[in-house]
Scaffold this active site. Structure first.
Site, PDB file in Angstrom:
ATOM      1  N   THR A 209     -12.109 -20.697  -3.798  1.00  0.00           N
ATOM      2  CA  THR A 209     -12.085 -19.528  -2.901  1.00  0.00           C
ATOM      3  C   THR A 209     -12.053 -20.039  -1.460  1.00  0.00           C
ATOM      4  O   THR A 209     -10.995 -20.195  -0.879  1.00  0.00           O
ATOM      5  CB  THR A 209     -13.286 -18.595  -3.150  1.00  0.00           C
ATOM      6  OG1 THR A 209     -14.504 -19.356  -3.118  1.00  0.00           O
ATOM      7  CG2 THR A 209     -13.165 -17.899  -4.500  1.00  0.00           C
ATOM      8  N   LYS A 235     -16.486 -25.784  -7.822  1.00  0.00           N
ATOM      9  CA  LYS A 235     -16.056 -25.105  -6.610  1.00  0.00           C
ATOM     10  C   LYS A 235     -17.281 -24.591  -5.876  1.00  0.00           C
ATOM     11  O   LYS A 235     -18.332 -24.356  -6.473  1.00  0.00           O
ATOM     12  CB  LYS A 235     -15.079 -23.954  -6.917  1.00  0.00           C
ATOM     13  CG  LYS A 235     -15.652 -22.774  -7.695  1.00  0.00           C
ATOM     14  CD  LYS A 235     -16.389 -21.738  -6.890  1.00  0.00           C
ATOM     15  CE  LYS A 235     -15.520 -21.207  -5.784  1.00  0.00           C
ATOM     16  NZ  LYS A 235     -16.309 -20.219  -4.941  1.00  0.00           N
ATOM     17  N   THR A 246     -24.749 -25.056  -6.993  1.00  0.00           N
ATOM     18  CA  THR A 246     -23.323 -24.939  -6.704  1.00  0.00           C
ATOM     19  C   THR A 246     -22.803 -23.633  -7.260  1.00  0.00           C
ATOM     20  O   THR A 246     -23.354 -23.097  -8.219  1.00  0.00           O
ATOM     21  CB  THR A 246     -22.539 -26.133  -7.279  1.00  0.00           C
ATOM     22  OG1 THR A 246     -21.184 -26.045  -6.843  1.00  0.00           O
ATOM     23  CG2 THR A 246     -22.570 -26.151  -8.782  1.00  0.00           C
TER      24      THR A 246
END
Length: 305
Positions: A209, A235, A246
């Protein structure tokens, strides 16, 4: 990340420092996972030599045997970039599956659904469906229904019981998944599954993103004379804080293990790696770590060994 193995604290070849990027967090999780596998499978004492780990060139989610993946565009992002990822265990039986999730009191529907799925399946999973663009968080009962509908559709396309499908979402909080676009694209996306490096790298790009670069890694070692590989991707560039540290991360391994034992290993790995760092002091609604173990290497770890 501190371990008993001095060779494991070297800097990675990524363009970032140890512990300060998601790449290295993922790297640390892989180390800890294989360290735990070593202890479980070989019962090696502290005085014995440690196993040698080799970092794989272009290591990624498809590096481990028994997995295929795909990243593709379903039209969920206005940018037109890839926004759907699918990870599938290609073995005849679902993989051992373990998950660690956000401890935030405000959680996205996929987080609680994954917890339920892991309990229902006895910590086994055949596939993970991941979308980026919409977080499906703060979306009420409709968001919950959307996630369950994705599970049902994916199960029918892959040919497995719905209890073996896990789901994740990342993106704008308060936005539902664009279900019309997703359901239209998913059959095509399933047909694009592959086990190549490019398939794995594209899968990593599809979950991005605000990330500037995709984050992937892979390692190999030997357990009981058989080569064992761990691969993964992650990510997230903000809202990084312990429990879970995360946004989204996925690990694949081709060792064979009981599902409950694998869950313990994944949780231990997260404690020793992902949950050792903070960037901005904020956890997120969607934080998820899922690890899958296919057994395709032929190396098996017996419970209690």
């Amino acid at each position: 990340v501190q371990t008993r193995f001095p060779s494991f604290v070297a800097k990675t070849t990524c363009n970032s420092l140890i512990v300060h990027t998601q790449s290295d967090l993922l790297l640390g999780s892989s180390r800890c996972s294989l360290r735990s596998l070593r202890n479980l499978s070989m019962n090696v004492s502290k005085d014995q030599d440690v196993l040698k780990f080799e970092r794989l060139k272009d290591g990624c989610i498809t590096s481990a045997k028994g997995f295929s993946a795909v990243g593709s565009c379903a039209g969920l992002k206005t940018s037109g970039k890839d926004d759907m990822c699918l990870i599938v265990c290609t073995e005849s039986e679902p993989a051992a599956a373990g998950g660690v999730f956000t401890k935030s009191v405000v959680r996205a529907a996929p987080v609680d659904i994954c917890r339920n799925q892991l309990e229902l399946s006895g910590n086994r999973a055949a596939a993970i469906v991941i979308n980026s663009g919409q977080a499906n968080a703060a979306t009420g009962e409709q968001g919950w229904k959307d996630a369950l509908d994705v599970i049902e559709l994916a199960a029918s396309l892959i040919g497995v019981d719905p209890k073996y499908i896990l789901v994740s979402s990342t993106g704008v909080i308060g936005r539902r998944i664009k279900m019309d676009a997703l359901t239209k694209a998913l059959p095509r996306i399933v047909s694009e599954l592959g086990s190549s490096v490019e398939s794995g790298l594209r899968a990593a790009r599809a979950i991005m993103t605000t990330d500037l670069v995709p984050k992937t890694v892979g390692f190999q070692t030997e357990i009981g004379g058989k080569k064992v590989i761990v691969g993964g991707m992650a990510k997230g560039s903000g809202m990084i804080h312990p429990d879970m540290a995360t946004m989204l991360s996925y690990i694949t391994c081709d060792v064979g293990m009981d599902g409950k034992e694998w869950q313990k290993l994944v949780a231990d790995a997260a404690t020793l790696s992902f949950n050792q760092i903070t960037v901005d002091g904020d956890t997120s609604t969607n934080d998820t770590l899922i690890g899958l173990a296919s057994g395709a290497s032929g190396a098996w770890v017996e419970p209690g060994t």
